[in-house]
Design a protein around this motif. Structure first.
Motif, PDB file in Angstrom:
ATOM      1  N   SER A  13      40.706 -14.396  32.162  1.00 45.24           N
ATOM      2  CA  SER A  13      41.330 -14.039  33.447  1.00 45.24           C
ATOM      3  C   SER A  13      40.349 -14.038  34.620  1.00 45.24           C
ATOM      4  N   ASN A  14      39.265 -14.807  34.518  1.00 47.12           N
ATOM      5  CA  ASN A  14      38.405 -14.907  35.705  1.00 47.12           C
ATOM      6  C   ASN A  14      38.749 -16.124  36.558  1.00 47.12           C
ATOM      7  N   SER A  15      39.848 -16.827  36.213  1.00 45.95           N
ATOM      8  CA  SER A  15      40.318 -17.933  37.062  1.00 45.95           C
ATOM      9  C   SER A  15      41.777 -18.229  36.728  1.00 45.95           C
ATOM     10  N   GLY A  16      42.378 -19.092  37.526  1.00 40.08           N
ATOM     11  CA  GLY A  16      43.684 -19.670  37.220  1.00 40.08           C
ATOM     12  C   GLY A  16      44.812 -18.676  36.961  1.00 40.08           C
ATOM     13  N   ILE A  17      45.611 -18.985  35.943  1.00 39.95           N
ATOM     14  CA  ILE A  17      46.812 -18.196  35.649  1.00 39.95           C
ATOM     15  C   ILE A  17      46.446 -16.764  35.267  1.00 39.95           C
ATOM     16  N   GLY A  18      45.416 -16.610  34.434  1.00 37.98           N
ATOM     17  CA  GLY A  18      45.019 -15.268  33.999  1.00 37.98           C
ATOM     18  C   GLY A  18      44.662 -14.389  35.185  1.00 37.98           C
ATOM     19  N   ASN A  35      38.779 -10.709  31.554  1.00 33.90           N
ATOM     20  CA  ASN A  35      37.928 -11.220  30.463  1.00 33.90           C
ATOM     21  C   ASN A  35      37.621 -12.699  30.637  1.00 33.90           C
ATOM     22  N   SER A  36      36.451 -13.079  30.196  1.00 31.38           N
ATOM     23  CA  SER A  36      36.129 -14.475  29.884  1.00 31.38           C
ATOM     24  C   SER A  36      34.899 -14.475  28.991  1.00 31.38           C
ATOM     25  N   PHE A  37      34.393 -15.678  28.683  1.00 29.15           N
ATOM     26  CA  PHE A  37      33.208 -15.757  27.815  1.00 29.15           C
ATOM     27  C   PHE A  37      31.919 -15.551  28.599  1.00 29.15           C
ATOM     28  N   ASN A  90      47.897 -12.716  26.277  1.00 28.10           N
ATOM     29  CA  ASN A  90      47.016 -13.711  25.659  1.00 28.10           C
ATOM     30  C   ASN A  90      47.125 -15.004  26.462  1.00 28.10           C
ATOM     31  N   ASN A  91      46.085 -15.255  27.244  1.00 28.59           N
ATOM     32  CA  ASN A  91      46.144 -16.362  28.203  1.00 28.59           C
ATOM     33  C   ASN A  91      45.014 -17.376  28.037  1.00 28.59           C
ATOM     34  N   ALA A  92      43.875 -16.970  27.467  1.00 29.90           N
ATOM     35  CA  ALA A  92      42.710 -17.874  27.423  1.00 29.90           C
ATOM     36  C   ALA A  92      43.105 -19.203  26.795  1.00 29.90           C
ATOM     37  N   ALA A 155      45.784 -31.085  19.428  1.00 28.72           N
ATOM     38  CA  ALA A 155      45.323 -29.715  19.172  1.00 28.72           C
ATOM     39  C   ALA A 155      46.042 -28.732  20.088  1.00 28.72           C
ATOM     40  N   TYR A 156      46.183 -29.096  21.364  1.00 26.08           N
ATOM     41  CA  TYR A 156      46.824 -28.202  22.342  1.00 26.08           C
ATOM     42  C   TYR A 156      48.289 -27.957  21.967  1.00 26.08           C
ATOM     43  N   VAL A 157      48.989 -29.046  21.630  1.00 28.85           N
ATOM     44  CA  VAL A 157      50.416 -28.922  21.281  1.00 28.85           C
ATOM     45  C   VAL A 157      50.572 -28.120  19.984  1.00 28.85           C
ATOM     46  N   PRO A 186      54.814 -22.126  30.723  1.00 30.19           N
ATOM     47  CA  PRO A 186      54.733 -22.773  32.037  1.00 30.19           C
ATOM     48  C   PRO A 186      54.702 -24.292  31.910  1.00 30.19           C
ATOM     49  N   GLY A 187      55.257 -24.941  32.926  1.00 32.21           N
ATOM     50  CA  GLY A 187      55.016 -26.372  33.108  1.00 32.21           C
ATOM     51  C   GLY A 187      53.697 -26.503  33.841  1.00 32.21           C
ATOM     52  N   TYR A 188      53.642 -27.376  34.821  1.00 32.52           N
ATOM     53  CA  TYR A 188      52.405 -27.549  35.601  1.00 32.52           C
ATOM     54  C   TYR A 188      52.291 -26.426  36.629  1.00 32.52           C
ATOM     55  N   VAL A 189      51.184 -25.687  36.570  1.00 33.64           N
ATOM     56  CA  VAL A 189      50.975 -24.557  37.482  1.00 33.64           C
ATOM     57  C   VAL A 189      49.811 -24.903  38.414  1.00 33.64           C
ATOM     58  N   MET A 190      49.958 -24.578  39.693  1.00 34.47           N
ATOM     59  CA  MET A 190      48.882 -24.854  40.649  1.00 34.47           C
ATOM     60  C   MET A 190      47.731 -23.870  40.443  1.00 34.47           C
TER      61      MET A 190
HETATM   62  P1  NAD Z   1      41.787 -22.084  33.623  1.00 31.37           P
HETATM   63  O1  NAD Z   1      40.766 -23.006  33.026  1.00 31.37           O
HETATM   64  O2  NAD Z   1      41.779 -21.834  35.086  1.00 31.37           O
HETATM   65  O3  NAD Z   1      41.740 -20.690  32.888  1.00 31.37           O
HETATM   66  C1  NAD Z   1      41.407 -20.561  31.542  1.00 31.37           C
HETATM   67  C2  NAD Z   1      40.767 -19.203  31.373  1.00 31.37           C
HETATM   68  O4  NAD Z   1      40.371 -19.062  30.013  1.00 31.37           O
HETATM   69  C3  NAD Z   1      39.489 -19.062  32.227  1.00 31.37           C
HETATM   70  O5  NAD Z   1      39.411 -17.756  32.730  1.00 31.37           O
HETATM   71  C4  NAD Z   1      38.396 -19.337  31.227  1.00 31.37           C
HETATM   72  O6  NAD Z   1      37.182 -18.724  31.583  1.00 31.37           O
HETATM   73  C5  NAD Z   1      39.014 -18.706  29.987  1.00 31.37           C
HETATM   74  N1  NAD Z   1      38.390 -19.153  28.748  1.00 31.37           N
HETATM   75  C6  NAD Z   1      38.172 -20.418  28.322  1.00 31.37           C
HETATM   76  N2  NAD Z   1      37.521 -20.395  27.139  1.00 31.37           N
HETATM   77  C7  NAD Z   1      37.353 -19.083  26.822  1.00 31.37           C
HETATM   78  C8  NAD Z   1      36.730 -18.407  25.746  1.00 31.37           C
HETATM   79  N3  NAD Z   1      36.132 -19.071  24.741  1.00 31.37           N
HETATM   80  N4  NAD Z   1      36.720 -17.054  25.748  1.00 31.37           N
HETATM   81  C9  NAD Z   1      37.269 -16.354  26.762  1.00 31.37           C
HETATM   82  N5  NAD Z   1      37.876 -16.950  27.821  1.00 31.37           N
HETATM   83  C10 NAD Z   1      37.906 -18.286  27.844  1.00 31.37           C
HETATM   84  O7  NAD Z   1      43.200 -22.654  33.127  1.00 31.37           O
HETATM   85  P2  NAD Z   1      44.694 -22.178  33.438  1.00 31.37           P
HETATM   86  O8  NAD Z   1      45.422 -23.387  33.865  1.00 31.37           O
HETATM   87  O9  NAD Z   1      44.733 -20.958  34.270  1.00 31.37           O
HETATM   88  O10 NAD Z   1      45.196 -21.844  31.956  1.00 31.37           O
HETATM   89  C11 NAD Z   1      45.472 -20.526  31.490  1.00 31.37           C
HETATM   90  C12 NAD Z   1      46.439 -20.607  30.321  1.00 31.37           C
HETATM   91  O11 NAD Z   1      47.680 -21.146  30.783  1.00 31.37           O
HETATM   92  C13 NAD Z   1      45.968 -21.507  29.177  1.00 31.37           C
HETATM   93  O12 NAD Z   1      46.324 -20.939  27.936  1.00 31.37           O
HETATM   94  C14 NAD Z   1      46.748 -22.781  29.421  1.00 31.37           C
HETATM   95  O13 NAD Z   1      46.938 -23.507  28.230  1.00 31.37           O
HETATM   96  C15 NAD Z   1      48.051 -22.218  29.965  1.00 31.37           C
HETATM   97  N6  NAD Z   1      48.839 -23.186  30.747  1.00 31.37           N
HETATM   98  C16 NAD Z   1      48.356 -23.704  31.918  1.00 31.37           C
HETATM   99  C17 NAD Z   1      49.161 -24.597  32.643  1.00 31.37           C
HETATM  100  C18 NAD Z   1      48.717 -25.193  33.980  1.00 31.37           C
HETATM  101  O14 NAD Z   1      49.392 -26.082  34.492  1.00 31.37           O
HETATM  102  N7  NAD Z   1      47.661 -24.734  34.600  1.00 31.37           N
HETATM  103  C19 NAD Z   1      50.414 -24.951  32.144  1.00 31.37           C
HETATM  104  C20 NAD Z   1      50.858 -24.405  30.940  1.00 31.37           C
HETATM  105  C21 NAD Z   1      50.061 -23.505  30.262  1.00 31.37           C
END
Ligand code: NAD
Length: 261
Positions: A13-18, A35-37, A90-92, A155-157, A186-190
């Motif tokens: 959760s230090n970027s993006g959706i999380g 959280n992140s790594f 659970n988002n990572a 792997a992702y699917v 989610p589909g494609y998220v900005m």
């Molecule tokens: P992102 O890369 O911005 O975020 C991923 C997060 O996971 C980051 O905070 C990253 O630091 C963390 N991360 C990666 N490896 C890690 C590890 N080993 N340990 C701890 N943290 C770790 O990507 P996002 O697009 O925000 O994706 C978040 C979730 O949403 C993912 O599970 C992704 O599959 C899912 N998702 C994203 C989209 C999209 O369009 N962006 C669509 C569907 C699902």
């Protein structure tokens, strides 16, 4: 019941959706564990910023979601910090794109570990605490790829379908308790990563911004709009509300119609 005063762990959760989910839950008054790594000054500054903006407890706890012990320890540390664990998101997640015959084994293992197995470990660690408290919400951020497939993303699917399956099992094992487990697809998220792909796609296909977005990036998203991280945060908040108390073991698509096709 609202999320106010509840303690939420959001993996990755230090970027993006999380981060969007964390900000939304903090805005609604939850205490939040980011959280992140990594373990950088920026990570801790992010926690301080969100805490200050929303006047709520926010902690950053480093844990690598590819490491089962560290993953379980994230839950223990969050509990030690805030005294409870009510909401687990659970988002990572990571991605790698390659044909199945060329897919590197280490990428397969990393995606299965981070995108799927980490949710098993956090859930296993959090459920006893939720049971003790008499309330809990598990929200797994799966994907449209948890319900459908695309080539080159084996792997992702597989991981996202696995997460959807595990969500149903957790729901059945907690069905008679005040605990629910659901997956958001989610589909494609900005996000910043997606934003970065726009100029790259424009250059690759010689397209203007709008055409690159609608015809390439959002080719499978009928709305032709990205979902936003705030919308995913709002969906998590809904799943934590009283209105959602009987919603368990299911998926909620936030995909502009992708899976209706
Ligand atoms: P992102 O890369 O911005 O975020 C991923 C997060 O996971 C980051 O905070 C990253 O630091 C963390 N991360 C990666 N490896 C890690 C590890 N080993 N340990 C701890 N943290 C770790 O990507 P996002 O697009 O925000 O994706 C978040 C979730 O949403 C993912 O599970 C992704 O599959 C899912 N998702 C994203 C989209 C999209 O369009 N962006 C669509 C569907 C699902």
């Amino acid at each position: 019941m609202s999320v106010k005063g509840k303690v939420a762990i959001i993996t990755g959760s230090n970027s993006g959706i999380g981060l969007g989910v964390a900000e939304e839950l903090a805005r609604l008054g939850a205490k939040v564990v980011l959280n992140s790594f990594s373990d950088s000054d920026e990570d801790h500054a992010l926690a301080e910023r969100i805490s200050g903006e929303h006047n709520t407890g926010v902690a950053y706890i480093q844990a690598d979601m590819s490491d089962p012990e560290a993953t379980r320890a994230l839950v223990t540390k969050a509990h030690a910090k805030f005294g409870r664990v009510d909401i687990l998101v659970n988002n990572a997640g990571i991605q790698h794109v390659a044909g199945i015959d060329e897919f590197p084994t280490e990428k397969w293992d990393a995606i299965i570990a981070i995108n799927m197995s980490s949710a098993f470990h956090t859930t296993a660690a959090a459920l006893p605490l939720m049971r003790e408290q008499g309330w809990g919400r598990v929200v797994n951020i799966a994907s449209a790829h948890g319900l459908t497939a695309s080539p080159y993303k084996s792997a992702y699917v597989a991981a996202k379908h696995g997460v959807v399956g595990m969500t149903k099992v957790v729901a059945l094992e907690t069905a008679q308790e005040p605990i629910t487990a659901n997956a958001i697809c989610p589909g494609y998220v900005m996000t910043p990563l997606v934003e970065k792909q726009i100029p790259e796609t424009m250059e690759k296909y010689g397209m203007d911004r709008e055409t690159a977005i609608k015809e390439v990036l959002l080719a499978r998203q009928p709305s032709k709009e990205f979902a936003t991280t705030q919308q995913i945060g709002g969906t998590v908040a809904f799943l934590c509300s009283d209105a959602a108390a009987q919603i368990t073991g299911t998926t909620i698509s936030v995909d502009g119609g992708w899976t209706a096709l």
